[in-house]
Every structure is written in C-alpha cells, then in structure tokens.
Design a protein around this motif. Structure first.
Motif, PDB file in Angstrom:
ATOM      1  N   SER A  21     -26.522  21.464 -12.268  1.00  0.00           N
ATOM      2  CA  SER A  21     -25.559  22.325 -12.929  1.00  0.00           C
ATOM      3  C   SER A  21     -25.273  21.816 -14.329  1.00  0.00           C
ATOM      4  O   SER A  21     -25.246  20.605 -14.574  1.00  0.00           O
ATOM      5  CB  SER A  21     -24.260  22.368 -12.124  1.00  0.00           C
ATOM      6  OG  SER A  21     -23.270  23.097 -12.791  1.00  0.00           O
ATOM      7  N   VAL A  76     -20.999  24.637 -11.215  1.00  0.00           N
ATOM      8  CA  VAL A  76     -20.684  24.459  -9.798  1.00  0.00           C
ATOM      9  C   VAL A  76     -19.216  24.096  -9.710  1.00  0.00           C
ATOM     10  O   VAL A  76     -18.768  23.138 -10.345  1.00  0.00           O
ATOM     11  CB  VAL A  76     -21.547  23.367  -9.144  1.00  0.00           C
ATOM     12  CG1 VAL A  76     -21.006  23.010  -7.765  1.00  0.00           C
ATOM     13  CG2 VAL A  76     -22.995  23.813  -9.029  1.00  0.00           C
ATOM     14  N   GLU A 114     -33.038  22.538  -2.425  1.00  0.00           N
ATOM     15  CA  GLU A 114     -32.454  23.169  -3.612  1.00  0.00           C
ATOM     16  C   GLU A 114     -32.391  22.257  -4.827  1.00  0.00           C
ATOM     17  O   GLU A 114     -31.600  22.474  -5.734  1.00  0.00           O
ATOM     18  CB  GLU A 114     -31.046  23.685  -3.314  1.00  0.00           C
ATOM     19  CG  GLU A 114     -30.986  24.687  -2.183  1.00  0.00           C
ATOM     20  CD  GLU A 114     -29.589  25.247  -2.019  1.00  0.00           C
ATOM     21  OE1 GLU A 114     -29.156  26.006  -2.899  1.00  0.00           O
ATOM     22  OE2 GLU A 114     -28.963  24.919  -1.030  1.00  0.00           O
ATOM     23  N   ALA A 133     -32.771  24.205  -8.018  1.00  0.00           N
ATOM     24  CA  ALA A 133     -31.852  25.288  -8.347  1.00  0.00           C
ATOM     25  C   ALA A 133     -30.827  24.807  -9.365  1.00  0.00           C
ATOM     26  O   ALA A 133     -30.243  23.740  -9.212  1.00  0.00           O
ATOM     27  CB  ALA A 133     -31.148  25.775  -7.090  1.00  0.00           C
ATOM     28  N   THR A 134     -30.629  25.570 -10.424  1.00  0.00           N
ATOM     29  CA  THR A 134     -29.695  25.179 -11.466  1.00  0.00           C
ATOM     30  C   THR A 134     -28.713  26.317 -11.734  1.00  0.00           C
ATOM     31  O   THR A 134     -29.116  27.468 -11.887  1.00  0.00           O
ATOM     32  CB  THR A 134     -30.432  24.820 -12.777  1.00  0.00           C
ATOM     33  OG1 THR A 134     -31.349  23.767 -12.514  1.00  0.00           O
ATOM     34  CG2 THR A 134     -29.448  24.370 -13.846  1.00  0.00           C
ATOM     35  N   GLU A 135     -27.421  25.979 -11.772  1.00  0.00           N
ATOM     36  CA  GLU A 135     -26.388  26.943 -12.103  1.00  0.00           C
ATOM     37  C   GLU A 135     -25.737  26.536 -13.422  1.00  0.00           C
ATOM     38  O   GLU A 135     -25.749  25.369 -13.809  1.00  0.00           O
ATOM     39  CB  GLU A 135     -25.318  26.991 -11.003  1.00  0.00           C
ATOM     40  CG  GLU A 135     -25.834  27.362  -9.638  1.00  0.00           C
ATOM     41  CD  GLU A 135     -26.269  28.819  -9.535  1.00  0.00           C
ATOM     42  OE1 GLU A 135     -26.089  29.572 -10.510  1.00  0.00           O
ATOM     43  OE2 GLU A 135     -26.813  29.188  -8.483  1.00  0.00           O
ATOM     44  N   ARG A 170     -27.645  20.307  -5.964  1.00  0.00           N
ATOM     45  CA  ARG A 170     -27.542  21.474  -6.839  1.00  0.00           C
ATOM     46  C   ARG A 170     -27.310  20.996  -8.270  1.00  0.00           C
ATOM     47  O   ARG A 170     -26.292  20.377  -8.578  1.00  0.00           O
ATOM     48  CB  ARG A 170     -26.403  22.382  -6.384  1.00  0.00           C
ATOM     49  CG  ARG A 170     -26.143  23.608  -7.257  1.00  0.00           C
ATOM     50  CD  ARG A 170     -27.355  24.535  -7.350  1.00  0.00           C
ATOM     51  NE  ARG A 170     -27.769  25.070  -6.082  1.00  0.00           N
ATOM     52  CZ  ARG A 170     -27.390  26.251  -5.595  1.00  0.00           C
ATOM     53  NH1 ARG A 170     -26.582  27.013  -6.284  1.00  0.00           N
ATOM     54  NH2 ARG A 170     -27.848  26.661  -4.428  1.00  0.00           N
ATOM     55  N   HIS A 204     -28.279  18.870   0.492  1.00  0.00           N
ATOM     56  CA  HIS A 204     -28.720  19.670  -0.643  1.00  0.00           C
ATOM     57  C   HIS A 204     -28.327  18.987  -1.947  1.00  0.00           C
ATOM     58  O   HIS A 204     -27.375  18.202  -1.992  1.00  0.00           O
ATOM     59  CB  HIS A 204     -28.085  21.062  -0.612  1.00  0.00           C
ATOM     60  CG  HIS A 204     -28.235  21.777   0.689  1.00  0.00           C
ATOM     61  ND1 HIS A 204     -29.338  22.520   1.011  1.00  0.00           N
ATOM     62  CD2 HIS A 204     -27.398  21.848   1.768  1.00  0.00           C
ATOM     63  CE1 HIS A 204     -29.195  23.033   2.216  1.00  0.00           C
ATOM     64  NE2 HIS A 204     -28.030  22.636   2.699  1.00  0.00           N
ATOM     65  N   THR A 218     -21.679  28.688  -8.659  1.00  0.00           N
ATOM     66  CA  THR A 218     -21.684  28.456  -7.217  1.00  0.00           C
ATOM     67  C   THR A 218     -20.385  27.765  -6.850  1.00  0.00           C
ATOM     68  O   THR A 218     -20.013  26.756  -7.461  1.00  0.00           O
ATOM     69  CB  THR A 218     -22.873  27.583  -6.789  1.00  0.00           C
ATOM     70  OG1 THR A 218     -24.089  28.296  -7.001  1.00  0.00           O
ATOM     71  CG2 THR A 218     -22.770  27.216  -5.312  1.00  0.00           C
ATOM     72  N   GLY A 252     -24.911  17.560 -11.734  1.00  0.00           N
ATOM     73  CA  GLY A 252     -24.975  18.313 -10.491  1.00  0.00           C
ATOM     74  C   GLY A 252     -24.247  17.600  -9.374  1.00  0.00           C
ATOM     75  O   GLY A 252     -23.575  16.586  -9.588  1.00  0.00           O
TER      76      GLY A 252
END
Length: 413
Positions: A160, A11, A3, A6-8, A158, A156, A34, A146
C-alpha cells in the motif's frame, strides 16, 4: 503468503467510525482502499452510540442521511444532570438552527453495518472482515509500505502507498509502529449494561447522569432499551465483581426510581461490560507511510459522549488531505503532519476538559464529598442562551472540519 503483489493506494486498519468513514470517503473520491477489520461482524457492544448533528449533517451532504434515519434510533434533545439538590438541564439541542437539532442514539453496530453497505456499492472499496493485522511491511529506509494480516484463508501481505491505523484505543498498528501513547489521567471505570425501555418511561430522559455520594449512573436512551453506565473508582472492578450486582441494582433503584421495576433483570456480572476509562494520546500521529487517527492516535473518554464525533472529524480531516495526495501517488510526511495539525488543537481541548472532570471526580472521592456538579451550575445553566451554547459546543466540537465535497468523484446517492 498470498496477495503479495496486490497494491492499494491505502489500507485502513480498523472498521470503527474513524476507519469506516475514512475508507468510505476515500472510495467515494475514487481512491482504491482496502479496509481490514479483525472481527467477523459488527454485532457487539460499543462504548458510544451517539451521532451528533455534525455527523448527521455530513451524512446529509453525502446523500446518506435519509436512509440512515429510516433505521431505528432515538432522538435525544436534552442533556441533564440529576443531583440530590435537583435536576439541571445543561444542554438543549432543540435550540440549534439545524434540521438535525438532536443527537441520534443508534447502536454503533447498526451505524457501521449501514456505512459498510453503502461503501460496498463503490468500486474502489474492499472490506475484509476477520482480518487480523500482525505485521507492518517496511522498505530499507524504514517507510511503511504495507501490512501483513491473517484471516480464515491464511496469511496475507498487502502492499500500500499508505497504511492508516484506525484500530482503536488498543491499536495493534500503533504497537507495531512503536509509537507510544501517553496517559493523561482517568479516575473512573464504567460498567455498562442494558435494561428494557417501557412505554411509560420519561420521554425526556435522553442522555442523563444521576449522581450519588460516591457513584453516578449515566443513561443513554435507545429505541428498545436503555444503556446504563455505572461509575466505579478506577481499579475497583474486582471488588465490585466480588460484591455482585446487588449494590448496583440498589443504586439504580434509589437514584433512577422509574427503573426500579426492572433492575432485577441485572442478575450477574456476565450481563455487564467493563469499560476501563482512559484518556491518552500520542505525540506524533504518523511516520513515513503510516498515519494514526481516532482512538489509535488519541483515546477519548466517554465523558461528553463525543468519541464518535471526534473519530468522524478525524476521518473528514484526513480525507481532505489524503485524497489529493494519493491521487498524486503517495502521501508525504508533510501531508500526514498536516492531518495532525488540522485536528490536534481540537483534540487537546476536548481531552483537557475530560481530564479536568476526571480530576474533579477523583478529588471529590478522596475528600469524601459528593461527586456531582457544583450548586453554582444550576444558576449558570439558567442564564439565557447557555443551554444553546452548550448544545452547539457539544454538537460540533471545537474547530469542526468541513469536508471538501469537490473531492468526491462518485455521484452515488
């Protein structure tokens, strides 16, 4: 590592009341979020089960309160102090001019499960249970971009635009960010255990404290049981454990006589949970790309039972500032500082009151005096309007933030 691409927008780490409420509000506003929770479920004992009128009114505005209150709960309308000199009713929530003129005592696990289920209906919301954060991702300038975490599927990363640490009093995010929390002082620890509720228990025993000469017991009513908190001098847990549960049973039976018929159910210390009472806060709740809220930023003691209230209000204040910022693309340092500015005065006032009470209890123990409230309090609480004013102060806290409902982009109810 999975992941990594993957960018939110955000978080949130920690699915307690602060993190869960913030994640729900962000997702309800259309912001991709997330939520990472280190435990695999919410089925454990918590420090607080109190939903104050402010929280119930917020959930009403969000269209959630009717479904929430279909779940088992206990409406507490009074707060009373039982001393060797008599009983004092200091707070009467029934005097509040609100539909929710009580504190709903509901297991926190049940409340969090409810919010998680409601949030799962929002397309912008993702919840990852059993996700243990073990690192922060930073760019060359030191901005947090992140998190790294581990779950049953492996490691993982992630990315953000913003990381929010809402992971409680022992916040891993706070430690990873090297933001120190400064203790403000506490003189007691609490041993929590549960005893069953019976049909003929006093109906008015909502949220009560029972004082002895050197200990006190706090009761929280629930639909099927009582949460009992037995106060110990700070650091006396080892001695209490060595003495066993008999002194606790004797104290409860002597000071809460209507529980005497069931204290024998407390058989050993494995039935208790130690809450090491703490009051602490950080100087700065943020650094570039990262914000702390709830107990991660300021540890609230159980005194007053308003830990969930302060956490929910942090989430509301954060959502008011973060939704517009994240819709623009990122939350600046000024945006994060504004969240702290919105909440800091209220938190300082709540903690100052808690520190004063802890010092009062500590001085009483040192001098061998009773640790209960002064006799003058009986006269004060008998004055017209005092119980209602106390109820309003505790129901809403100082400077309660109002959610900007115009930010909500979802019509889900």
């Amino acid at each position: 590592m999975n992941e990594s691409t993957a960018t939110e927008s955000c978080v949130v780490v920690g699915a307690g009341p602060a993190g869960m409420m913030l994640a729900y509000l962000l997702a309800r506003s259309g912001v991709e979020v997330t939520l990472l929770e280190s435990h695999r479920d919410f089925n454990r004992d918590y420090r607080g089960d109190s939903l104050h009128p402010y929280t119930l009114e917020l959930l009403d505005a969000l269209g959630l309160v009717e479904r929430l209150l279909e779940l088992p709960h206990f409406p507490a309308r009074l707060f009373r102090l039982h001393t060797p000199h008599g009983t004092l009713t200091t707070t009467d929530y029934g005097k509040l001019r609100t539909r929710f003129n009580y504190v709903a005592l509901m297991p926190q696990a049940q409340f969090l499960d409810f919010l998680a289920a409601e949030a799962a209906r929002l397309p912008a919301f993702t919840l990852r249970m059993g996700a243990k954060v073990n690192g922060l991702v930073q760019d060359e300038a030191g901005r947090v971009t992140g998190v790294r975490f581990r779950d049953e599927l492996g490691e993982h990363e992630r990315a953000s635009s913003l990381v929010v640490g809402a992971d409680g009093r022992f916040s891993k995010v706070r430690r990873l960010a090297e933001i120190p929390a400064h203790p403000l002082g506490a003189s007691s620890d609490l041993l929590w255990f549960r005893l069953p509720r019976q049909r003929d228990d006093p109906p008015e025993a909502d949220v009560d404290l029972y004082f002895g000469s050197d200990h006190y017991v706090g009761l929280l009513g629930g639909p099927t049981d009582w949460q009992v908190g037995y106060a110990l001098p700070k650091g006396d847990y080892a001695a209490a454990r060595a003495a066993g549960p008999a002194p606790i049973r004797d104290f409860v039976a002597g000071h809460v006589p209507w529980l005497a018929d069931r204290v024998h159910l407390l058989r050993d210390f494995s039935q208790t949970t130690l809450l090491s009472v703490d009051i602490a806060r950080v100087d700065t709740w943020h650094r570039p790309g990262l914000l702390l809220i709830g107990d991660a930023a300021h540890v609230i003691s159980p005194v007053g039972g308003n830990g969930i209230l302060m956490a929910v209000q942090d989430a509301v204040a954060a959502a008011n500032r973060l939704v517009p910022a994240l819709r623009r693309g990122t939350a600046t340092t000024a945006d994060l500082a504004a969240v702290q500015a919105d909440r800091e005065t209220a938190i300082e006032r709540v903690q100052a009151k808690q520190v004063a009470i802890e010092r009062q209890v500590g001085r009483a123990r040192e001098r061998g005096r009773p640790i209960g409230p002064p006799p003058l309090l009986k006269l004060i609480t008998a004055l017209p309007g005092v119980r209602g004013r106390n109820a309003r102060a505790n129901a809403y806290g100082p400077n309660p933030p109002r959610l900007d409902l115009d930010l909500l982009s979802s019509s889900l109810h």
